[in-house]
Design a protein around this motif. Sequence first.
Motif, PDB file in Angstrom:
ATOM      1  N   HIS A  49       0.807  -1.220   0.000  1.00 21.52           N
ATOM      2  CA  HIS A  49       0.000   0.000   0.000  1.00 21.52           C
ATOM      3  C   HIS A  49       0.840   1.271   0.000  1.00 21.52           C
ATOM      4  N   ASN A  83      -5.916  -0.627  -7.185  1.00 18.67           N
ATOM      5  CA  ASN A  83      -6.858  -0.405  -6.080  1.00 18.67           C
ATOM      6  C   ASN A  83      -7.902  -1.516  -6.006  1.00 18.67           C
ATOM      7  N   THR A 104      -8.147  -3.746  -2.334  1.00 19.23           N
ATOM      8  CA  THR A 104      -8.514  -3.143  -1.050  1.00 19.23           C
ATOM      9  C   THR A 104      -9.249  -1.816  -1.198  1.00 19.23           C
ATOM     10  N   ARG A 160      -7.509   0.971  -1.959  1.00 17.10           N
ATOM     11  CA  ARG A 160      -6.424   1.959  -1.938  1.00 17.10           C
ATOM     12  C   ARG A 160      -5.313   1.471  -2.850  1.00 17.10           C
ATOM     13  N   ALA A 164      -2.004   0.087  -4.203  1.00 15.70           N
ATOM     14  CA  ALA A 164      -0.925  -0.722  -3.661  1.00 15.70           C
ATOM     15  C   ALA A 164      -0.213  -1.398  -4.830  1.00 15.70           C
ATOM     16  N   PHE A 166     -11.389   1.908   0.485  1.00 11.85           N
ATOM     17  CA  PHE A 166     -10.623   1.067   1.400  1.00 11.85           C
ATOM     18  C   PHE A 166     -11.357   0.904   2.727  1.00 11.85           C
ATOM     19  N   TRP A 195       1.416  -8.751  -3.627  1.00 15.19           N
ATOM     20  CA  TRP A 195       2.184  -7.531  -3.370  1.00 15.19           C
ATOM     21  C   TRP A 195       3.668  -7.727  -3.650  1.00 15.19           C
TER      22      TRP A 195
END
Length: 352
Positions: free
Chosen positions: A186, A273, A276, A278, A280, A301, A323
Motif C-alpha cells: 500500500h 486499487n 482493497t 487503496r 498498492a 478502502f 504484493w
Amino acid sequence: MSTWPDTRILDLLGIEVPIIQAPMAVGTTTAMVIAANKAGALGSMPAAALSIEQLRDALTTIRQASTRPINVNFFCHQPPEADDERDRKWKALLEPYYRELGADFDAPTPVSNRAPFNDAACQVVEEFRPEVVSFHFGLPEKALLDRVKATGAKVLSSATTVEEAIWLEQHGCDAIIAMGIEAGGHRGLFLSDDLNTQIGLMALLPQIVDAVSVPVIAAGGIGDARGIVAAFALGASAVQIGTAYLFTPEANVTPSHHHALRHAQASQTALTNLFTGRPARGIVNRVMRELGAINPAAPAFPKSGGALMPLKAKDEAGFSNLWSGQALRLGKDIGTYDLTRELVEHTLAKLK
C-alpha cells in the motif's frame, strides 16, 4: 566507532544496523521479526490484518524470543461511509467471473476489513511497550498518539511526498520513511490521492532530507547493498526493505504469490486499487489486466476485497493480491537472518 556514515537511526531506535524489515501485512511472521532482530536490524510486526488477540499473541511470541527493539505497525485510515450502491455495482462488475468460476454470486458478500488504530490497539501498545510504533496513511488522532508517545515509543510514519514529510514532522514523528513509488504494498499517501504526482525514491529522498530535521528512512526499490549505499548517498539514515524479505523461508506467502515473486519481471508490477480500494503495488495478474489495475468502481478502502474473496478461493493466482515492489528481481532464496547479515556486510564493503 560505527562504520556507518549516519548513526542517527541507530541511536534513536537502539538497533545495531540501519535496516528495518518492513511490516508487510502479507508475508510477515513472528519468525521473520525475530530473525531480523537477531541480525541486528529492526524487526517489524504488522497489526493491520490482525485481531487484538492475534496481535497480543504475536507480540508475546516475539518478546519471549528477543529482548531487542521491535516495531509494531498500524494503519490509521478513516473507515469509509456506507455506500451500498457502489458495493452493488462493484460486485455486478465481477459477476461474469463468479459465473465462469462457479462461485455463488447470490451468497452474502464476505467482509473485507482493516481496523484503524484505536483505543484497543493503543492498549496493546501500552501493555507491550514496543520501542517503535509506526503508522501508515498519516498519524492517528492526537489523543492516541500522545498515549503512544507516553510509553516511550519512537514514532515513524510513511511520506510519499515532501508535503507529507513536513506534515509528519510537525505532528510528532521522530523519523520519517520516504516511500518511493517503487515500493510494494500500500502507498502511504494521505494528503492527496493523486497517483500521477507520486515520486520515485531517487528524487523524493533528498528532497525530504532537505525539508525535515528528523532522520529519514529510505523505502522503495531497495533490494541489495547497491541500493542501501545509494540511499545513504542521498541523505538517508537507514533503509526499510520489504520485497527481499518475501523470498525468505520465514515469509508466509501463498503458493501463487511465491511463484509470482520468482518468475515475474520487474516490469510486471503495477499500482492497483482492486484488492482493497487503496492503491498498492503488486504483480499484475488476470483481474488487474482485465479490469484495469486502477478501476474507479472499486469501493473505498478496505471494502473492495470482500467481493473478490470467493473468486480468490477458486483462482488464487488470478484474483489475489500479489504484493511486490519493483526490485523483485533482486530477491534471492535466503533466510531472514542471513539476508540481513549479507546486506550489512556487502554494504559496509562498498562504503569503505
